[in-house]
Design a protein around this motif. Sequence first.
Motif, PDB file in Angstrom:
ATOM      1  N   TYR A 174       2.932  -3.616 -12.274  1.00 55.00           N
ATOM      2  CA  TYR A 174       2.225  -2.962 -11.439  1.00 55.00           C
ATOM      3  C   TYR A 174       1.033  -3.176 -10.902  1.00 55.00           C
ATOM      4  N   ASP A 175       0.167  -4.042 -11.302  1.00 57.53           N
ATOM      5  CA  ASP A 175      -0.866  -5.136 -10.794  1.00 57.53           C
ATOM      6  C   ASP A 175      -0.540  -6.194 -10.321  1.00 57.53           C
ATOM      7  N   PHE A 176       0.014  -6.711 -10.204  1.00 61.65           N
ATOM      8  CA  PHE A 176       1.127  -8.042  -9.410  1.00 61.65           C
ATOM      9  C   PHE A 176       0.919  -7.591  -7.969  1.00 61.65           C
ATOM     10  N   VAL A 177       2.052  -5.901  -8.049  1.00 57.02           N
ATOM     11  CA  VAL A 177       1.805  -5.816  -6.354  1.00 57.02           C
ATOM     12  C   VAL A 177       0.780  -4.650  -5.844  1.00 57.02           C
TER      13      VAL A 177
ATOM     14  N   ASN B 226      -1.246  -7.858  -4.527  1.00 59.49           N
ATOM     15  CA  ASN B 226      -0.887  -8.829  -3.367  1.00 59.49           C
ATOM     16  C   ASN B 226      -0.812  -7.276  -2.552  1.00 59.49           C
ATOM     17  N   ASN B 227      -0.770  -5.875  -2.177  1.00 59.99           N
ATOM     18  CA  ASN B 227      -0.198  -5.240  -1.042  1.00 59.99           C
ATOM     19  C   ASN B 227       1.335  -5.045  -1.062  1.00 59.99           C
TER      20      ASN B 227
ATOM     21  N   LEU C   1       3.219  -2.867  -2.547  1.00 62.02           N
ATOM     22  CA  LEU C   1       3.139  -1.474  -2.892  1.00 62.02           C
ATOM     23  C   LEU C   1       3.719  -0.831  -1.896  1.00 62.02           C
ATOM     24  N   THR C   2       4.363   0.035  -1.701  1.00 63.14           N
ATOM     25  CA  THR C   2       4.477   0.666   0.390  1.00 63.14           C
ATOM     26  C   THR C   2       4.349   1.989  -0.473  1.00 63.14           C
ATOM     27  N   VAL C   3       4.942   2.642  -1.699  1.00 61.38           N
ATOM     28  CA  VAL C   3       4.523   4.369  -1.355  1.00 61.38           C
ATOM     29  C   VAL C   3       4.038   3.689  -3.559  1.00 61.38           C
ATOM     30  N   ASP C   4       3.813   5.107  -3.514  1.00 64.31           N
ATOM     31  CA  ASP C   4       3.706   5.284  -4.763  1.00 64.31           C
ATOM     32  C   ASP C   4       4.395   7.060  -6.069  1.00 64.31           C
ATOM     33  N   SER C   5       5.224   6.955  -4.932  1.00 61.45           N
ATOM     34  CA  SER C   5       6.199   8.002  -5.898  1.00 61.45           C
ATOM     35  C   SER C   5       7.664   6.714  -6.876  1.00 61.45           C
ATOM     36  N   LEU C   6       7.683   6.940  -7.668  1.00 58.47           N
ATOM     37  CA  LEU C   6       8.554   6.483  -7.952  1.00 58.47           C
ATOM     38  C   LEU C   6      10.113   6.487  -7.836  1.00 58.47           C
ATOM     39  N   VAL C   7      10.043   8.206  -7.452  1.00 59.56           N
ATOM     40  CA  VAL C   7      11.989   8.389  -7.016  1.00 59.56           C
ATOM     41  C   VAL C   7      11.427   9.710  -5.901  1.00 59.56           C
TER      42      VAL C   7
ATOM     43  N   TYR D  85       8.658  -7.137   0.092  1.00 62.80           N
ATOM     44  CA  TYR D  85       7.883  -8.651   0.328  1.00 62.80           C
ATOM     45  C   TYR D  85       8.100  -8.964   1.217  1.00 62.80           C
ATOM     46  N   PRO D  86       7.572  -9.948   1.820  1.00 62.22           N
ATOM     47  CA  PRO D  86       7.207 -10.898   3.135  1.00 62.22           C
ATOM     48  C   PRO D  86       9.013 -11.384   3.519  1.00 62.22           C
TER      49      PRO D  86
END
Length: 489
Positions: A385-388, A391-392, A394-400, A412-413
């Motif tokens: 979680y800290d990594f994503v 580095n931006n 994380l696209t959305v904050d809802s996992l489901v 990712y690029p």
Amino acid sequence: MRTLFLNPPSYDDFDGGAGSRYQAKREVWSFWYPTWLCYPAGMLPGARVLDAPPHDVSPEETVRIARDFDLLVVHTSTPSFRADVRTAQAIKDVKPEITIGFVGGHVTAMPEESLRYAPVIDFVARKEFDLAVVAVAEGRPFADVKGISYRENGTVVHNAEPAPLTTEQLDALPFVTEVYERDLDYLKYNSPYCQYPYVSLYTGRGCPARCTFCLWPQVTTGHTYRVRSVGNVLEEVSHMRRRFPKMKELFFDDDTFTADPPRAREIAQGLGRMGITWSTNSRANVDRETLKVLKDGGLRLFVVGYESGNEQILKNIRKGVSVERARRFTRDCHELGILIHGTFILGLPGETRDTIQETMRFAREMQPETLQVSLASPYPGTAFYDFVTKNNYLTVDSLVDETGYQKCTVSYPEVSADEIFKAVETFYRRYYFTPRYIWKSVKKMASSREEAKRLLGEGVQFIGSMAKRRRIANTTRKGVAQPETSAQA
């Protein structure tokens, strides 16, 4: 206080209970036992465990049941947090004097945020919450209870952490199978890779591995494997046939049961004398001598977290097991007759289109009996979680999504979230829809009418879930917003 331990109602068939590492709807029917709730429930006279999802208990019925209790302990998760808060509020509305505590990985990682978001929560019991919840139920002031967070004069207070439970303390806990028998219907629980009906329990807590994505060791149980004594484990198992007469398999749900090989061998020898069929989680690094002892002691299947077939990704996530070591372990298991349910994750750090294909090839090479392909889920409190977030990625904050299925929340690029999401179905199809696997399934069905019924039923569920995934992908691709069912508080 008379205490209700609640795994709240959620999405249909949402497997997010207090025993589920990944809280999401599965491709086939699956419910884990709410083991974490059952330990403290066994320590408090008059307590009850209500596991609403597998028992089809509605929100309205949940509120009605909760009115008879003084203390409500809710196990929550990141995907279900907001819905669980709404359930708690509905209960508080009809019984304002009830005390409500939340437990689980999400509130452990974000206790202050959770309390500020939801005034209905009176306290959060962090990490392993057994003794903290019991202390609250016994009436001790919040200030005297280690391991909880609560509000005091508008400020959130975080009490000191207690020491992790020792072997002696773990042995002193009640047998969760007694609570299962009292409060649960074991026929409501299923794990697709276990023989039905199955029953699961823990022989220890914590995991020495350092995988960056794994929720429990990083957030709740720690990286020291603390275990129950062999005699204590075998004593509990010795009563299980009486408690669960139709049980076909025992599952040890320790993060890594094989982390202590001498102890694992000793338990296996005891199980062998009882004639118990069992399965468990394992890393892909167990020596052949230990594997043989476990197999001789009734081991049927390992759940193995391969995660990826790419060496660099395994290094990125600190897996601690190389591709070559996994090959040797898998070869030994095949030769000894130990089945494998292989688990893989798409979207881990370093993922590209090429590494996805590499992992698919690796899975076919390993030839597990069954496999599970998950989307990498960045749970708060984990290094992933800290990594994503740093580095931006994380696209959305809802996992489901709005039905409970996993969403791909990282991009990712080198490979987009949409590509990773769609690769899951491709992975499954390339593995299961092959002449070799279909022929193996046909032989299984021919051997047993019960097995044929199970495989056909799971096949229908699986095909249906893949169709739903395609609809989700199409909706996302057309730019239709997905309703946010949960988020970090």
